[in-house]
Design a protein around this motif. Structure first.
Motif, PDB file in Angstrom:
ATOM      1  N   ASP A   1       0.848  -1.189   0.000  1.00  0.00           N
ATOM      2  CA  ASP A   1       0.000   0.000   0.000  1.00  0.00           C
ATOM      3  C   ASP A   1       0.886   1.243   0.000  1.00  0.00           C
ATOM      4  OD1 ASP A   1      -2.650   1.340   0.357  1.00  0.00           O
ATOM      5  OD2 ASP A   1      -1.691   2.007   2.212  1.00  0.00           O
ATOM      6  N   VAL A   2       0.423   2.301  -0.664  1.00  0.00           N
ATOM      7  CA  VAL A   2       1.249   3.512  -0.767  1.00  0.00           C
ATOM      8  C   VAL A   2       1.304   4.278   0.550  1.00  0.00           C
ATOM      9  CG1 VAL A   2       0.809   3.753  -3.236  1.00  0.00           C
ATOM     10  CG2 VAL A   2      -0.668   4.943  -1.602  1.00  0.00           C
ATOM     11  N   VAL A   3       0.391   3.978   1.470  1.00  0.00           N
ATOM     12  CA  VAL A   3       0.362   4.691   2.754  1.00  0.00           C
ATOM     13  C   VAL A   3       1.033   3.888   3.870  1.00  0.00           C
ATOM     14  CG1 VAL A   3      -1.154   5.655   4.548  1.00  0.00           C
ATOM     15  CG2 VAL A   3      -1.729   5.954   2.137  1.00  0.00           C
ATOM     16  N   PHE A   4       0.859   2.571   3.866  1.00  0.00           N
ATOM     17  CA  PHE A   4       1.290   1.762   5.003  1.00  0.00           C
ATOM     18  C   PHE A   4       2.809   1.769   5.175  1.00  0.00           C
ATOM     19  CE2 PHE A   4       2.813  -2.149   6.929  1.00  0.00           C
ATOM     20  CZ  PHE A   4       2.146  -2.112   8.140  1.00  0.00           C
ATOM     21  N   SER A   5       3.231   1.911   6.428  1.00  0.00           N
ATOM     22  CA  SER A   5       4.627   1.769   6.813  1.00  0.00           C
ATOM     23  C   SER A   5       4.667   1.145   8.191  1.00  0.00           C
ATOM     24  CB  SER A   5       5.341   3.131   6.839  1.00  0.00           C
ATOM     25  OG  SER A   5       6.619   3.011   7.457  1.00  0.00           O
ATOM     26  N   GLY A   6       5.474   0.107   8.365  1.00  0.00           N
ATOM     27  CA  GLY A   6       5.601  -0.538   9.661  1.00  0.00           C
ATOM     28  C   GLY A   6       6.195   0.381  10.712  1.00  0.00           C
ATOM     29  N   ARG A   7       6.888   1.439  10.268  1.00  0.00           N
ATOM     30  CA  ARG A   7       7.494   2.377  11.217  1.00  0.00           C
ATOM     31  C   ARG A   7       6.519   3.468  11.649  1.00  0.00           C
ATOM     32  NH1 ARG A   7      12.668   4.033   7.787  1.00  0.00           N
ATOM     33  NH2 ARG A   7      11.021   4.044   6.212  1.00  0.00           N
ATOM     34  N   ASP A   8       5.380   3.564  10.949  1.00  0.00           N
ATOM     35  CA  ASP A   8       4.392   4.595  11.278  1.00  0.00           C
ATOM     36  C   ASP A   8       3.029   4.103  10.803  1.00  0.00           C
ATOM     37  OD1 ASP A   8       2.978   6.833  11.908  1.00  0.00           O
ATOM     38  OD2 ASP A   8       3.892   8.130  10.398  1.00  0.00           O
ATOM     39  N   VAL A   9       2.332   3.365  11.665  1.00  0.00           N
ATOM     40  CA  VAL A   9       1.090   2.709  11.252  1.00  0.00           C
ATOM     41  C   VAL A   9      -0.136   3.609  11.411  1.00  0.00           C
ATOM     42  CG1 VAL A   9       1.998   0.416  11.787  1.00  0.00           C
ATOM     43  CG2 VAL A   9       0.718   1.683  13.538  1.00  0.00           C
ATOM     44  N   LEU A  10      -0.001   4.716  12.107  1.00  0.00           N
ATOM     45  CA  LEU A  10      -1.175   5.535  12.389  1.00  0.00           C
ATOM     46  C   LEU A  10      -1.895   6.006  11.127  1.00  0.00           C
ATOM     47  CD1 LEU A  10      -2.903   6.657  14.651  1.00  0.00           C
ATOM     48  CD2 LEU A  10      -1.456   8.702  14.686  1.00  0.00           C
ATOM     49  N   PRO A  11      -1.196   6.491  10.074  1.00  0.00           N
ATOM     50  CA  PRO A  11      -1.926   6.898   8.862  1.00  0.00           C
ATOM     51  C   PRO A  11      -2.793   5.776   8.290  1.00  0.00           C
ATOM     52  CG  PRO A  11       0.298   7.749   8.782  1.00  0.00           C
ATOM     53  CD  PRO A  11       0.249   6.817   9.962  1.00  0.00           C
ATOM     54  N   SER A  12      -2.295   4.541   8.317  1.00  0.00           N
ATOM     55  CA  SER A  12      -3.084   3.422   7.799  1.00  0.00           C
ATOM     56  C   SER A  12      -4.280   3.124   8.696  1.00  0.00           C
ATOM     57  CB  SER A  12      -2.210   2.167   7.679  1.00  0.00           C
ATOM     58  OG  SER A  12      -1.219   2.351   6.689  1.00  0.00           O
TER      59      SER A  12
END
Length: 334
Positions: free
Chosen positions: A267-278
């Protein structure tokens, strides 16, 4: 990132214009104008769909007296809004608001494989380039799945466009179509950032191209003459959009292929280092639907309603229309 670029360039404020990486205002408008862009392609010897400028419904009716199928749409449009697929003998729809102030283009309707490209150009050269086929959309136009591919004929086509703009630096994106008998041709230009940036995610490559100045020779491992390309085969998705896909529209085989892409792509938004946006995506989507309900807008229209540039919202509407040839025939941008 979107059409706010037109307001910024149009401001002519030195503090803004000198810092902004974009073509000059006049070039921006003429590339964005589907009619003048079509003329520009012909002027530099590139193939383009046949097209007619329409300033009234009578103009559209004259086009429909002849054979063929046409995409009738505003010269300043985006995301396939107000596009009418018409053929010989059809009546002009009542909601086609073509007039002297809202010009339309009647562009030859061509069936084929669609592609979207994004590039950074400087000094007449392509410095960064990405490309993906149009495979997954939520409305027949807005892509939600992006897979980086290579295509030598498209490379040649966009290189010729960059060479015809030697004094321009900025981001350019093209919607193209390919047919077996006519090859590759551009349908329209978006002189700004587009979804093509997504396939660069996870790498510093695009950032390097945007800030590094004049082009340098390409790395020998690249398949292309371009300085920067994303990893080939890299895929990204807009997961909320992918999950709006309806199986009933395409059948089981297409559904299984769709699910494979959904499961295997980042996903273009998901990041394991910053999950809050997802984690916020469901709440955002709920608010989007509420805005759609309040404003009586479709979801694609809602995403753009406060971001688009139109001649009648121009900072100097009447004067700018005359000075930059908006709504009139143009001999090109160079």
């Amino acid at each position: 990132m979107h059409e706010e670029i037109f307001y910024l360039a149009e401001s002519k404020d030195p503090e803004i214009v000198n810092r902004m990486f974009a073509p000059p205002w006049e070039v921006l408008v003429r590339l964005h104008n589907k009619w003048s862009f079509s003329k520009f392609l012909g002027d530099i010897g590139l193939q383009a769909p046949r097209a007619h400028l329409c300033r009234s419904k009578a103009d559209v009716e004259r086009v429909l007296q002849g054979p063929g199928e046409w995409a009738v749409k505003p010269v300043f449009g985006r995301a396939a809004r107000n596009v009418f697929h018409l053929k010989q003998g059809d009546r002009v729809p009542n909601d086609c608001d073509v007039c002297e102030d809202t010009n339309y283009i009647a562009q030859e309707w061509i069936a084929g494989q669609r592609y979207c490209t994004y590039m950074v150009i400087r000094g007449g050269r392509v410095q960064a380039f990405s490309m993906y086929p149009v495979w997954e959309t939520i409305d027949g136009s807005s892509c939600v799945y992006f897979r980086s591919i290579a295509h030598p004929e498209v490379e040649k086509y966009v290189t010729a466009i960059a060479a015809a703009l030697p004094e321009v630096g900025g981001q350019l994106a093209f919607d193209l179509i390919e047919t077996a008998d006519r090859g590759v041709m551009a349908i329209e230009c978006n002189p700004r950032a587009t979804s093509g940036i997504h396939v660069f995610s996870g790498t510093p490559l695009l950032a390097q191209a945007l800030v590094s100045g004049p082009p340098v020779p390409p790395m020998p491992t690249h398949y292309t003459t371009f300085t920067v390309i994303p990893p080939q085969g890299a895929s990204r998705q807009l997961a909320p959009g992918m999950m709006m896909w309806k199986r009933s529209e395409r059948g089981w085989k297409a559904y299984l292929l769709h699910m494979r892409r959904l499961v295997r792509s980042k996903d273009v938004v998901f990041s394991g280092r910053d999950v809050l946006p997802s984690l916020m995506q469901p709440f955002l989507l709920t608010s989007y639907y509420e805005i759609c309900r309040e404003r009586q807008l479709s979801l694609p229209d809602m995403f753009q309603w406060d971001l688009v540039w139109e001649p009648n919202t121009s900072l100097g509407a009447g004067e700018e229309r005359r000075d930059s040839g908006i709504g009139a025939s143009s001999n090109g941008v160079s």
